[in-house]
Scaffold this motif. Structure first.
Motif, PDB file in Angstrom:
ATOM      1  N   GLY A 110      50.160  55.322  77.590  1.00  0.00           N
ATOM      2  CA  GLY A 110      51.331  54.796  77.015  1.00  0.00           C
ATOM      3  C   GLY A 110      51.840  53.561  77.526  1.00  0.00           C
ATOM      4  O   GLY A 110      52.274  52.968  76.939  1.00  0.00           O
ATOM      5  N   GLU A 111      51.276  52.985  78.755  1.00  0.00           N
ATOM      6  CA  GLU A 111      51.443  51.934  79.130  1.00  0.00           C
ATOM      7  C   GLU A 111      51.076  50.595  78.406  1.00  0.00           C
ATOM      8  O   GLU A 111      51.502  49.545  78.491  1.00  0.00           O
ATOM      9  N   VAL A 112      50.019  51.010  77.702  1.00  0.00           N
ATOM     10  CA  VAL A 112      49.433  49.785  76.825  1.00  0.00           C
ATOM     11  C   VAL A 112      49.128  50.347  75.428  1.00  0.00           C
ATOM     12  O   VAL A 112      48.124  50.273  74.706  1.00  0.00           O
ATOM     13  N   ALA A 113      50.018  51.168  75.038  1.00  0.00           N
ATOM     14  CA  ALA A 113      50.047  51.933  73.697  1.00  0.00           C
ATOM     15  C   ALA A 113      49.694  50.852  72.293  1.00  0.00           C
ATOM     16  O   ALA A 113      48.665  51.187  71.527  1.00  0.00           O
ATOM     17  N   ALA A 114      50.778  49.764  72.409  1.00  0.00           N
ATOM     18  CA  ALA A 114      50.195  49.004  71.389  1.00  0.00           C
ATOM     19  C   ALA A 114      48.789  48.360  71.461  1.00  0.00           C
ATOM     20  O   ALA A 114      48.175  48.147  70.199  1.00  0.00           O
ATOM     21  N   LEU A 115      48.285  47.993  72.505  1.00  0.00           N
ATOM     22  CA  LEU A 115      47.094  47.310  72.538  1.00  0.00           C
ATOM     23  C   LEU A 115      46.073  48.393  72.548  1.00  0.00           C
ATOM     24  O   LEU A 115      44.843  47.980  71.687  1.00  0.00           O
ATOM     25  N   TYR A 116      46.251  49.745  72.954  1.00  0.00           N
ATOM     26  CA  TYR A 116      45.140  50.667  72.679  1.00  0.00           C
ATOM     27  C   TYR A 116      45.109  50.639  71.241  1.00  0.00           C
ATOM     28  O   TYR A 116      43.949  50.912  70.661  1.00  0.00           O
ATOM     29  N   ASP A 117      46.139  50.853  70.522  1.00  0.00           N
ATOM     30  CA  ASP A 117      46.046  51.039  69.051  1.00  0.00           C
ATOM     31  C   ASP A 117      45.446  49.867  68.443  1.00  0.00           C
ATOM     32  O   ASP A 117      44.458  50.018  67.390  1.00  0.00           O
ATOM     33  N   ASP A 118      45.511  48.648  68.784  1.00  0.00           N
ATOM     34  CA  ASP A 118      45.026  47.366  68.256  1.00  0.00           C
ATOM     35  C   ASP A 118      43.660  47.328  68.362  1.00  0.00           C
ATOM     36  O   ASP A 118      42.617  47.006  67.601  1.00  0.00           O
ATOM     37  N   VAL A 119      43.092  47.637  69.610  1.00  0.00           N
ATOM     38  CA  VAL A 119      41.774  47.266  70.032  1.00  0.00           C
ATOM     39  C   VAL A 119      40.543  48.496  70.092  1.00  0.00           C
ATOM     40  O   VAL A 119      39.632  48.113  69.798  1.00  0.00           O
ATOM     41  N   ARG A 120      41.134  49.567  70.208  1.00  0.00           N
ATOM     42  CA  ARG A 120      40.085  50.621  70.150  1.00  0.00           C
ATOM     43  C   ARG A 120      39.678  51.027  68.900  1.00  0.00           C
ATOM     44  O   ARG A 120      40.480  51.059  67.830  1.00  0.00           O
ATOM     45  N   PRO A 121      38.119  51.036  68.600  1.00  0.00           N
ATOM     46  CA  PRO A 121      37.674  51.082  67.417  1.00  0.00           C
ATOM     47  C   PRO A 121      37.834  52.487  66.673  1.00  0.00           C
ATOM     48  O   PRO A 121      38.015  53.714  67.500  1.00  0.00           O
ATOM     49  N   GLY A 122      38.143  52.658  65.608  1.00  0.00           N
ATOM     50  CA  GLY A 122      38.059  54.130  64.875  1.00  0.00           C
ATOM     51  C   GLY A 122      36.695  54.804  64.742  1.00  0.00           C
ATOM     52  O   GLY A 122      35.933  54.507  65.475  1.00  0.00           O
ATOM     53  N   TYR A 123      36.794  55.696  63.794  1.00  0.00           N
ATOM     54  CA  TYR A 123      35.652  56.461  63.751  1.00  0.00           C
ATOM     55  C   TYR A 123      35.080  56.353  62.294  1.00  0.00           C
ATOM     56  O   TYR A 123      36.005  56.073  61.185  1.00  0.00           O
ATOM     57  N   PRO A 124      33.790  56.474  62.194  1.00  0.00           N
ATOM     58  CA  PRO A 124      33.138  56.289  60.807  1.00  0.00           C
ATOM     59  C   PRO A 124      33.382  57.486  59.857  1.00  0.00           C
ATOM     60  O   PRO A 124      33.744  58.614  60.511  1.00  0.00           O
ATOM     61  N   ASP A 125      33.757  57.310  58.540  1.00  0.00           N
ATOM     62  CA  ASP A 125      34.105  58.085  57.375  1.00  0.00           C
ATOM     63  C   ASP A 125      32.991  59.330  57.723  1.00  0.00           C
ATOM     64  O   ASP A 125      33.387  60.413  57.261  1.00  0.00           O
ATOM     65  N   ALA A 126      31.945  59.080  58.082  1.00  0.00           N
ATOM     66  CA  ALA A 126      30.962  60.157  58.000  1.00  0.00           C
ATOM     67  C   ALA A 126      31.336  61.215  59.012  1.00  0.00           C
ATOM     68  O   ALA A 126      30.877  62.514  58.547  1.00  0.00           O
ATOM     69  N   VAL A 127      32.062  61.005  59.823  1.00  0.00           N
ATOM     70  CA  VAL A 127      32.500  62.133  60.643  1.00  0.00           C
ATOM     71  C   VAL A 127      33.200  63.037  60.017  1.00  0.00           C
ATOM     72  O   VAL A 127      33.504  64.133  59.825  1.00  0.00           O
ATOM     73  N   ARG A 128      34.401  62.462  58.899  1.00  0.00           N
ATOM     74  CA  ARG A 128      35.425  63.313  58.224  1.00  0.00           C
ATOM     75  C   ARG A 128      34.492  64.281  57.278  1.00  0.00           C
ATOM     76  O   ARG A 128      34.923  65.286  57.251  1.00  0.00           O
ATOM     77  N   GLN A 129      33.442  63.352  56.729  1.00  0.00           N
ATOM     78  CA  GLN A 129      32.630  64.215  55.698  1.00  0.00           C
ATOM     79  C   GLN A 129      32.062  65.213  56.331  1.00  0.00           C
ATOM     80  O   GLN A 129      31.531  66.413  55.867  1.00  0.00           O
ATOM     81  N   ALA A 130      31.243  65.118  57.545  1.00  0.00           N
ATOM     82  CA  ALA A 130      30.658  66.265  58.250  1.00  0.00           C
ATOM     83  C   ALA A 130      31.524  67.575  58.760  1.00  0.00           C
ATOM     84  O   ALA A 130      30.987  68.303  58.301  1.00  0.00           O
ATOM     85  N   ILE A 131      32.605  66.845  58.989  1.00  0.00           N
ATOM     86  CA  ILE A 131      33.649  68.012  59.287  1.00  0.00           C
ATOM     87  C   ILE A 131      33.799  68.993  57.989  1.00  0.00           C
ATOM     88  O   ILE A 131      33.449  70.270  57.823  1.00  0.00           O
ATOM     89  N   LEU A 132      34.134  68.367  56.969  1.00  0.00           N
ATOM     90  CA  LEU A 132      34.364  69.114  55.721  1.00  0.00           C
ATOM     91  C   LEU A 132      33.071  69.665  55.005  1.00  0.00           C
ATOM     92  O   LEU A 132      33.159  70.944  54.720  1.00  0.00           O
TER      93      LEU A 132
END
Length: 242
Positions: A6-28
């Motif tokens: 939480g001390e770096v919440a905005a930075l965390y959201d900006d710089v951390r990479p997201g996940y490939p859509d293949a993960v969403r499809q694999a769950i489905l």
């Protein structure tokens, strides 16, 4: 420590990479139709980005109010609860999917499998996913690792299949499987140093240790060309409540 981001919440959201859509499809593909979703330790919504694409009711648990504020701003359609998994009371109509993106290790190890199992609807799916940060170039991995170990030689990595092994060892779940995805991302030196500031091993260090880490990485990255070629090794562990 679970609230240190939480001390770096905005930075965390900006710089951390997201996940490939293949993960969403694999769950489905694994679990079939989804009626409702609960996300554990949602942070600023890196996993939520995938889950909202299902278009189903989603409740996200995030104990840090600073992280939760970013999450709400990004996803006004999501019900955000400022609570831990251990304090959460699941609704009478249990979710069909419980998902956790890079936060399973923050849940109580002695109870997380049983809590997730009990909170799911019969036949529901548990999906635990996250990145392991690797490097496409061995020389980069060696140079960065040398810097981090020089500052803190006690840091050890979790076993490669620790999530899968823990889910299996609980004896609760059926059809446990693990899937892997690899993506590559190029980070400039400045952006990589920002990314480092969002990792929990870095954040638990003293200010002096943090400064030495960033200075050492700055010099190391200059030594191999000024950018970092990340290899994101994403694991997805899926399990079913029978």
């Amino acid at each position: 420590m679970a609230q240190v981001f939480g001390e770096v919440a905005a930075l965390y959201d900006d710089v951390r990479p997201g996940y490939p859509d293949a993960v969403r499809q694999a769950i489905l593909d694994y679990g079939g139709p989804i009626g409702s979703i609960a996300e554990l330790g949602a942070g600023t919504g890196k996993g939520t980005e995938l889950l909202v694409a299902y278009g189903k009711p989603l409740v996200a648990l995030e104990p840090d109010p600073r992280m939760a504020a970013v999450l709400r701003a990004k996803f006004p359609q999501v019900e955000v609860l400022e609570t831990t998994f251990e304090q959460w009371t699941p609704p009478a109509r249990k979710p069909d999917l419980i998902a956790c993106a890079l936060a399973w290790h923050w849940m109580d190890a002695a109870t997380r499998n049983q809590r997730a199992f009990d909170a799911l609807a019969p036949g529901g799916t548990l999906a635990v996913f996250g990145h392991k940060y690797g490097y496409a170039e061995p020389g980069e991995e060696q140079a960065i690792g040398d810097v981090l170990r020089a500052v803190d030689p006690t840091v050890v990595e979790r076993a490669e299949h620790w999530v899968r092994d823990g889910v299996l060892a609980s004896g609760l779940w059926s059809d446990v499987e693990e899937r892997r995805f690899t993506t590559y991302v190029m980070f400039s030196k400045s952006r990589y140093l920002e990314l480092m500031r969002t990792f929990s091993p870095f954040r638990r260090h003293t200010p002096d240790e943090q400064r030495r880490t960033l200075d050492g990485l700055d010099a190391a990255i200059d030594g191999f060309g000024g950018s970092v070629h990340l290899e994101l090794r994403t694991s997805l562990v899926l399990a079913r409540r029978g």
